[in-house]
Design a protein around this motif. Structure first.
Motif, PDB file in Angstrom:
ATOM      1  N   LYS A   1       2.260   9.329  -5.835  1.00 56.80           N
ATOM      2  CA  LYS A   1       2.681  10.705  -5.766  1.00 56.80           C
ATOM      3  C   LYS A   1       3.775  11.178  -6.630  1.00 56.80           C
ATOM      4  CE  LYS A   1       4.788  13.382  -1.959  1.00 56.80           C
ATOM      5  NZ  LYS A   1       5.602  13.102  -0.810  1.00 56.80           N
TER       6      LYS A   1
ATOM      7  N   LYS B   1       0.695  -1.236   0.065  1.00 56.74           N
ATOM      8  CA  LYS B   1      -0.117  -0.041   0.038  1.00 56.74           C
ATOM      9  C   LYS B   1       0.873   1.361  -0.023  1.00 56.74           C
ATOM     10  CE  LYS B   1      -3.890   2.197   2.482  1.00 56.74           C
ATOM     11  NZ  LYS B   1      -4.784   2.046   3.727  1.00 56.74           N
TER      12      LYS B   1
ATOM     13  N   GLN C   1       1.034   4.184  -2.932  1.00 58.68           N
ATOM     14  CA  GLN C   1       0.783   5.557  -2.514  1.00 58.68           C
ATOM     15  C   GLN C   1       2.049   6.490  -3.035  1.00 58.68           C
ATOM     16  OE1 GLN C   1       0.037   5.435   1.528  1.00 58.68           O
ATOM     17  NE2 GLN C   1      -2.221   5.282   1.292  1.00 58.68           N
TER      18      GLN C   1
END
Length: 163
Positions: free
Chosen positions: A155, A147, A151
């Motif tokens: 980003k 996870k 992320q």
């Protein structure tokens, strides 16, 4: 899809030296893996392993966890794991893993066919539960890392778009 008679005939042809491609065409088998799986089932279970069984065998929750852990620890394929534990269909193990990862693998509440006739001692049960706990903790950490990585990747992609 294939009757046990067709499976036996295909295996007999294979054992008599007929080329695999000829057998596949003759019986309408899509891939060599299917034929090889029939051969392995015949070796392990005998002719009864080739019968399309409509009754489902129910396995205990602890047995399912044991199979999944063994496969992951030994980095084995589904077919090899199913042969090792004498489970007729390798897809069964895949389904158990999918249910476990989604949190939907639950103990069966009905009557079970126990694969292990000898009763587990309290110490063995505790040891098994500790192993299961360790596995689940590692899985949670692994999922967290995935996870976080996703992320971070998202980003980076948004930062590239803004530049």
């Amino acid at each position: 899809m294939f009757t046990s008679e067709i499976k036996l005939a295909a295996i007999k042809d294979y054992n008599s030296g007929i080329p695999t491609n000829t057998i596949l065409r003759k019986y309408g088998i899509k891939g060599t893996a299917t034929l090889y799986e029939w051969i392995k089932r015949l070796e392990i279970f005998g002719e009864s392993g080739l019968i399309n069984n409509s009754t489902k065998t129910r396995y205990s929750y602890s047995f399912k966890i044991k199979v999944i852990n063994w496969r992951l620890e030994n980095n084995e394929s589904y077919p090899n794991t199913s042969r090792y534990f004498k489970i007729r269909n390798p897809v069964t193990i895949f389904q158990w893993e999918k249910l476990l990862s989604s949190g939907r693998l639950k103990p069966f509440k009905g009557r079970l066919i126990e694969m292990n006739n000898n009763k587990e001692s309290l110490e063995e049960k505790l040891n098994r539960l500790e192993q299961e706990n360790t596995y689940l903790k590692a899985k949670i950490q692994y999922m967290g890392k995935i996870k976080a990585l996703a992320q971070r990747q998202k980003k980076c992609q948004t930062e590239k778009k803004h530049k």
